[in-house]
Motif scaffolding. Structure first.
Motif, short mmCIF file in Angstrom:
data_model
loop_
_atom_site.label_atom_id
_atom_site.label_comp_id
_atom_site.label_asym_id
_atom_site.label_seq_id
_atom_site.Cartn_x
_atom_site.Cartn_y
_atom_site.Cartn_z
N THR A 95 -1.49 -2.16 -5.78
CA THR A 95 -0.58 -2.75 -4.79
C THR A 95 0.04 -1.69 -3.90
O THR A 95 0.40 -0.61 -4.35
N ASP A 96 0.13 -2.03 -2.61
CA ASP A 96 0.88 -1.19 -1.68
C ASP A 96 2.29 -1.75 -1.50
O ASP A 96 3.03 -1.31 -0.62
N SER A 141 3.24 -4.53 -0.36
CA SER A 141 3.41 -5.37 0.82
C SER A 141 3.54 -6.84 0.40
O SER A 141 3.19 -7.19 -0.73
N HIS A 192 0.38 1.87 -8.14
CA HIS A 192 0.83 2.12 -6.78
C HIS A 192 0.63 3.60 -6.49
O HIS A 192 1.11 4.45 -7.24
N ASP A 223 1.77 8.46 -1.12
CA ASP A 223 1.07 9.31 -0.16
C ASP A 223 1.22 10.80 -0.46
O ASP A 223 0.32 11.59 -0.17
N THR A 273 1.83 5.45 -11.36
CA THR A 273 2.31 5.74 -9.99
C THR A 273 1.90 7.15 -9.57
O THR A 273 2.74 8.01 -9.36
N PRO A 323 -5.51 7.31 -1.49
CA PRO A 323 -5.56 6.02 -2.20
C PRO A 323 -6.91 5.64 -2.77
O PRO A 323 -7.02 5.27 -3.94
N SER A 355 -9.76 2.07 6.40
CA SER A 355 -8.71 1.55 5.55
C SER A 355 -9.06 1.71 4.09
O SER A 355 -10.23 1.80 3.71
N THR A 356 -8.03 1.74 3.24
CA THR A 356 -8.24 1.87 1.80
C THR A 356 -9.11 0.74 1.27
O THR A 356 -10.03 0.96 0.47
N THR A 357 -8.83 -0.48 1.71
CA THR A 357 -9.58 -1.63 1.22
C THR A 357 -11.07 -1.51 1.54
O THR A 357 -11.93 -1.73 0.69
#
Length: 286
Positions: free
Chosen positions: A11-12, A14, A39, A42, A80, A85, A118-120
């Motif tokens: 999860t980010d 969001s 999570h 950065d 964490t 990512p 993007s990470t996804t």
């Protein structure tokens, strides 16, 4: 019993990622499933346990954990780390022996972000385990992912990996919709032959699902596979696309086949990407 026994929920923090707990409950109804909440910060400063960023993130993660515990799950841990990512999540999945990863994407403008790395999107290309990409926006009501599951197939064994998941979740699946797209045909006669063969194979798949007590149907289309899949998803109110990352015809060594890539980028519903099992036998129908 679910196919998935240990899940990495990434999860980010969001609003879109908040919906991943509902995805977890749909795909892993067995409350003995182990859950790792992850999570990725950065930088190291944000990951400092004494810093405000860490404390805020940890509070949100504790909220996730509480929600999951309230649903009856007991084996829940929180990690964490700091780092890049995609690389970090891939490493966490391997270290924790996860057999499913859950992530969220922001559907609006997703294509632009994906092409920018993007990470996804990177996870879709790189991860070696099943990956669920949920696309619900903040203001949308989350559907039951298993209401209507679309399985694209070229009739290769690789393209039907999703059947193993469907069988394990048969008590919870509403409907399965098999889709075959004839992308190329030499003429009308050739298309008619391919259509007839596809109809026969698809009916066999539908009949197999009915043996398991699962409602099923099929669709045959002609054109660009990813576009036809997207159109069928909208028309049939599909809640989840479940597909193998690479088809039997992929020879370029890429970890994400062109059809899978375009479906991830352009579909409006959730997508589960499954790694293809290695097989020396290429038995696709085309």
């Amino acid at each position: 019993m679910s196919t998935f026994t240990k899940v990495l929920l990434a999860t980010d923090l969001s609003p879109q990622a908040d919906k991943l707990t509902e995805c977890l409950f749909c795909l892993c109804p067995d409350t003995e499933t182990e859950v790792v909440l992850a999570h990725v910060f950065d930088d190291d400063d944000d990951a400092d346990p004494d810093g405000s960023s860490f404390k805020k993130a940890r509070s949100r993660l504790d909220g996730y954990k509480n929600d999951i515990e309230q649903a009856g799950y007991e084996e829940i841990s929180i990690v964490t780390p700091a780092g890049e990512p995609c690389e970090t999540l891939s490493r966490l999945a391997e270290e924790n022996d996860a057999d499913l990863m859950l992530v969220a994407s922001h559907r609006k403008g997703f294509l632009k972000r994906a092409l920018m790395g993007s990470t996804t999107y990177e996870l879709a290309r790189a991860t070696m385990i099943p990956l669920l990409i949920n696309k619900d926006e903040e203001d949308e009501v989350t559907e039951n992912l298993l209401d209507t599951v679309l399985i694209p197939t070229d009739f290769s064994r690789k393209s039907l990996e999703a059947l193993n998941v469907i069988r394990s979740l048969r008590e919870y699946v509403g409907k399965v919709l098999f889709v075959h797209v004839v992308e190329h045909s030499r003429n009308k006669h050739d298309y008619k032959e391919k259509y007839g063969s596809a109809k026969m194979f698809l009916q066999e798949l539908v009949d197999e699902m009915k043996i398991f007590g699962i409602e099923a149907d099929y669709r045959i289309a002609h054109g660009v596979a990813s576009k036809k899949i997207a159109a069928i998803c909208e028309r049939d109110n599909v809640s989840l696309i479940m597909m193998t990352k690479t088809g039997a015809d992929m020879t370029n060594g890429d970890d994400l086949g062109s059809t899978s890539e375009n479906v991830v980028l352009n579909s409006d519903c959730a997508v589960m990407l499954l790694p293809a099992e290695d097989s020396d036998e290429e038995d696709s129908f085309s």
